[in-house]
Design an enzyme around this catalytic site. Structure first.
Site, PDB file in Angstrom:
ATOM      1  CG  HIS A   6       5.938  65.060 -52.516  1.00  0.00           C
ATOM      2  ND1 HIS A   6       4.866  65.576 -51.832  1.00  0.00           N
ATOM      3  CD2 HIS A   6       5.588  63.810 -52.910  1.00  0.00           C
ATOM      4  CE1 HIS A   6       3.905  64.668 -51.795  1.00  0.00           C
ATOM      5  NE2 HIS A   6       4.315  63.597 -52.443  1.00  0.00           N
ATOM      6  NE  ARG A   7       1.467  65.494 -53.743  1.00  0.00           N
ATOM      7  CZ  ARG A   7       0.479  65.519 -52.874  1.00  0.00           C
ATOM      8  NH1 ARG A   7      -0.293  66.596 -52.784  1.00  0.00           N
ATOM      9  NH2 ARG A   7       0.213  64.497 -52.090  1.00  0.00           N
ATOM     10  CD  GLU A  33       5.621  62.011 -56.206  1.00  0.00           C
ATOM     11  OE1 GLU A  33       4.768  61.122 -56.064  1.00  0.00           O
ATOM     12  OE2 GLU A  33       5.343  63.236 -56.100  1.00  0.00           O
ATOM     13  CG  ASP A  35       1.230  62.366 -57.787  1.00  0.00           C
ATOM     14  OD1 ASP A  35       1.607  61.345 -57.204  1.00  0.00           O
ATOM     15  OD2 ASP A  35       1.404  63.520 -57.314  1.00  0.00           O
ATOM     16  CG  HIS A  48      -1.886  63.913 -55.110  1.00  0.00           C
ATOM     17  ND1 HIS A  48      -2.970  63.705 -54.280  1.00  0.00           N
ATOM     18  CD2 HIS A  48      -0.946  63.033 -54.718  1.00  0.00           C
ATOM     19  CE1 HIS A  48      -2.675  62.748 -53.411  1.00  0.00           C
ATOM     20  NE2 HIS A  48      -1.450  62.323 -53.656  1.00  0.00           N
ATOM     21  CD  GLU A 108       1.957  57.939 -56.248  1.00  0.00           C
ATOM     22  OE1 GLU A 108       2.515  58.903 -55.702  1.00  0.00           O
ATOM     23  OE2 GLU A 108       0.949  57.363 -55.790  1.00  0.00           O
ATOM     24  CE  LYS A 110      -1.117  59.811 -56.548  1.00  0.00           C
ATOM     25  NZ  LYS A 110      -0.954  59.299 -55.194  1.00  0.00           N
ATOM     26  CG  ASP A 228       5.504  68.918 -49.790  1.00  0.00           C
ATOM     27  OD1 ASP A 228       5.479  68.113 -50.729  1.00  0.00           O
ATOM     28  OD2 ASP A 228       4.761  68.843 -48.784  1.00  0.00           O
TER      29      ASP A 228
END
Ligand code: G3P
Ligand code: CA
Length: 240
Positions: A6-7, A33, A35, A48, A108, A110, A228
């Site tokens: 995640h990120r 993943e 953003d 993000h 993703e 945003k 994470d």
């Protein structure tokens, strides 16, 4: 269950930076993943929040800033002085890291707070330039942008993001043949998601950093987690 970083590997490295993604790229997990936002002069960047205040030494909205200004800020120091000098990455730079790996990449979009008109076309174009279309999963809390994306191209997969507990999720999976439901950890534990899984929907859950939650979600039939701490979860998955 599949594991997404995640990120990037964001627990120990500054989220959504090249450092965090390079770290994630070393782990043989399913995917990462990230953003996406767009600068005032049209550059797609990976970050993000809509603003850069939390993760840099600058202040302000990404969509009100030119790329050159954005690049002048430090996106590493907030996480620790050893990360000083990390710049905000472009989507191109992050995709480059994964060009030679096997990882799936969840982009993703945003657009749920600021709308970024035409963002879907810019992202599709960037992915096309990297020849990685079959490894990309597009997701958003803004389901309309995913719908527009489906009108313009046939993406490998779209993930409909949900943050809240919902009553009936089953109809959403019908949006596209290859869509998945990306739900918060809280929502994943509720009945609506259980029902959606029973009805044949594929569900992924975010953000899952506790081993106990990994085990619980696996028992529920969840397809994948966003974490994470990809290394910890990877070790747990393979020790089981
Ligand atoms: O895509 C899963 C998760 O990243 C969605 O929430 O706020 O971390 O972007 P957020
Ligand atoms: Ca995200």
């Amino acid at each position: 269950m599949d594991i997404f970083a995640h990120r990037g590997a964001s627990r120990y490295f500054p989220e959504n930076t090249l450092l965090a993604f390079k770290e994630a790229a070393k782990i043989p997990i399913y995917g990462v993943e990230l953003d996406v936002h767009r600068t005032k002069d049209g550059v797609l960047v990976v970050h993000h929040d809509e603003k850069i205040n939390r993760t840099s030494n600058g202040k302000g909205f990404i969509h009100e800033m030119d790329f050159a200004e954005l690049r002048s800020y430090d996106f590493g120091s907030w996480k620790g002085e050893q990360f000083a000098g990390q710049q905000i990455p472009t989507l191109h730079e992050v995709l480059d890291i994964f060009r030679v790996t096997h990882h799936m990449i969840n982009i993703e979009l945003k657009t749920d707070v600021y709308s970024y008109p035409g963002l879907e076309e810019d992202v599709l174009q960037t992915v096309l330039e990297h020849d990685m279309a079959e490894r990309i999963i597009y997701s958003s809390f803004d389901h309309e942008i995913l719908e527009r994306m489906l009108e313009k191209a046939i993406p490998n997969e779209v993930g409909l993001l949900f943050s809240k507990v919902l009553i009936n999720l089953s109809e959403y999976g019908q949006m596209a043949g290859s869509s998945t439901l990306h739900v918060s950890l809280i929502a994943a534990k509720r009945n609506a998601v259980k029902k959606a899984i029973e009805l044949g929907n594929r569900v992924r859950a975010y953000t899952v950093n506790r081993i106990a939650d990994y085990d619980l979600l696996e028992d529920l039939g969840v397809d994948a987690i966003f974490t994470d701490e990809p290394e910890k979860m990877y070790r747990h998955a393979y020790e089981k």
